[in-house]
Design an enzyme around this catalytic site. Structure first.
Site, short mmCIF file in Angstrom:
data_model
loop_
_atom_site.label_atom_id
_atom_site.label_comp_id
_atom_site.label_asym_id
_atom_site.label_seq_id
_atom_site.Cartn_x
_atom_site.Cartn_y
_atom_site.Cartn_z
N SER A 152 0.92 -1.18 0.09
CA SER A 152 -0.14 0.00 -0.08
C SER A 152 1.08 1.18 0.19
O SER A 152 2.08 1.35 0.49
CB SER A 152 -0.81 0.29 1.24
OG SER A 152 -1.60 1.34 1.49
N TYR A 165 -1.97 -1.05 10.47
CA TYR A 165 -2.04 -1.33 8.96
C TYR A 165 -0.73 -0.89 8.37
O TYR A 165 -0.19 -1.64 7.66
CB TYR A 165 -3.52 -0.78 8.35
CG TYR A 165 -3.39 -0.86 6.79
CD1 TYR A 165 -3.86 -2.06 6.21
CD2 TYR A 165 -3.10 0.21 5.87
CE1 TYR A 165 -3.97 -2.21 5.01
CE2 TYR A 165 -3.17 0.09 4.73
CZ TYR A 165 -3.69 -1.14 4.11
OH TYR A 165 -3.80 -1.29 2.85
N LYS A 169 1.93 -3.03 6.21
CA LYS A 169 2.35 -2.68 4.82
C LYS A 169 3.80 -2.57 4.75
O LYS A 169 4.31 -2.61 3.88
CB LYS A 169 1.43 -1.69 4.31
CG LYS A 169 0.08 -2.24 4.17
CD LYS A 169 -0.21 -3.72 3.29
CE LYS A 169 -1.60 -3.80 3.06
NZ LYS A 169 -1.85 -5.13 2.26
#
Ligand code: NDP
Length: 268
Positions: A152, A165, A169
Site C-alpha cells: 500500500s 495497518y 504494509k
C-alpha cells in the site's frame, strides 16, 4: 536479441498456475480475471467461499480455468493446505499473489492487542507463510516462479488512524526485499505493488467505518483526491494490470521492487 520474445507472448501465462488470495472481490478479483485472461489457471482463495466461487465462475464463463478455495490466510496450517491443494488439483504453482488484507481504521490509543494481532497476522503473517509454502512448491518444480505482495502507499505515507495497518504494509515491503534476496537464486522473483486509493467494497466499508469513528468520509475522500495528480481514484483493474506485468515474462529481470500504482499520490 532484444526482441527475442514476441509481443504476443510477453504477457502470455498459458501453462502457468496462479494462486490469488482475497480473490473473491475488489483488487483480488480483478487480478484473478487478468491472470486468467492471460491464460493462467487460477486458484481463487478467499475467506468467503461464496465470493471465491463467484470469481471462479466468472473465469469459467470467459473460457478460463479456475478453482475456488476457502482459506483464512492468517492461519499457517490453512496456508499449507491451500498450497498443497492447488499443487494437487492444478499440477503446480507458478504465481502467488498475496492480496488478502484488512484495513480497519482505529486511532493508535484505541487499538487493542487483538486488533493489532489480527491485522498483522492477515496482512503480514499470511503473506509470509503463503510465500514460504509457495517457494517450496516453486523450488520443487525447478521452474521458479513469481510472488507478488499487495502492499500500500501507506507503507510510505500514513493515512492516519491506521498505524497497525501501516506497520503491516511497511513490513510487507521489506519482506518482499528479503524474499527476493533469498529466493532469487532459486529463480523465484518477489515483488510488491503499492496501490493508492482504489475503489473497492473493502475501501468503501473501511472509509465508512472510519467516518463514523471520527474522521469524516467526505473529507477523507476529498483529501485523497486533492493529492492525486491524475485526479481520480484507481480501479481494481489498474492494480491487476500491474500484477499481470510482474507475473509475466515482461518482468523477467524485475525482483525485489515495489511498484507504486497510485495516480501520482505519493508525489502529489
Ligand atoms: P476488499 O476488502 O474489497 O477485498 C479483500 C478480500 O480479501 C475480501 O474478499 C476478503 O474476504 C478477503 N479476505 C480478508 N481477510 C482474509 C483472510 N484472512 N483470508 C482470506 N481472505 C481474506 O479489499 P481491497 O480489494 O480493497 O484490498 C485488497 C488488498 O489491497 C489489501 O491487501 C489492501 O490492504 C490492499 N490495498 C487496498 C487499497 C484500496 O484503496 N482499496 C489501497 C492500498 C492497498 P471477506 O469478504 O470475507 O472479508
Amino acid at each position: 536479441m532484444a526482441t527475442e520474445i514476441p509481443i504476443s507472448t510477453l504477457f502470455d501465462l498459458k501453462g502457468h498456475v496462479a494462486l490469488v488470495t482475497g480473490g473473491g472481490r475488489g483488487i483480488g478479483e480483478a487480478i484473478c480475471l487478468r491472470l486468467a485472461q492471460a491464460g493462467a489457471a487460477v486458484a481463487v482463495v478467499d475467506m468467503d467461499e461464496t465470493t471465491a466461487q463467484r470469481t471462479a465462475g466468472r473465469i469459467a464463463d470467459l473460457g478460463g480455468k479456475a478453482i475456488a478455495l476457502q482459506c483464512n490466510v492468517a492461519e499457517p496450517a490453512a496456508d499449507r493446505k491451500a498450497v498443497a491443494t492447488v499443487v494437487g488439483r492444478l499440477g503446480g504453482l507458478d504465481i502467488l499473489v498475496n492480496n488478502a488484507g484488512i484495513f480497519p481504521f482505529s486511532p493508535v490509543t484505541d487499538t487493542a492487542p487483538e486488533l493489532w494481532d489480527r491485522v498483522l497476522s492477515v496482512n503480514l503473517g499470511g503473506s509470509f507463510f503463503l510465500a514460504q509454502e509457495a517457494a517450496k512448491a516453486m523450488m520443487n518444480s525447478g521452474k521458479g516462479g513469481s510472488i507478488i505482495n499487495i502492499a500500500s502507499v501507506d507503507a510510505f505515507r500514513p493515512t492516519g488512524n491506521l498505524a497497525h495497518y501501516d506497520a503491516s504494509k511497511g513490513g510487507l515491503v521489506m519482506l518482499t526485499r528479503s524474499l527476493a534476496l533469498e529466493l532469487g537464486p532459486k529463480k523465484i522473483r518477489v515483488n510488491a505493488i503499492a496501490p493508492g486509493s482504489i475503489d473497492t467494497p473493502g475501501a468503501q466499508a473501511a472509509m465508512g467505518a472510519g467516518a463514523s469513528s471520527g474522521a469524516k468520509l467526505e473529507e477523507l475522500l476529498k483529501g485523497f483526491l486533492a493529492r492525486i495528480p491524475l485526479g481520480r481514484m484507481g480501479t481494481p483493474d489498474d492494480i491487476a494490470c500491474a500484477a499481470l506485468f510482474l507475473a509475466s515474462p515482461a518482468a523477467a529481470y524485475v525482483t525485489g521492487t515495489t511498484l507504486v500504482v497510485d495516480g501520482g499520490y505519493l508525489v502529489g
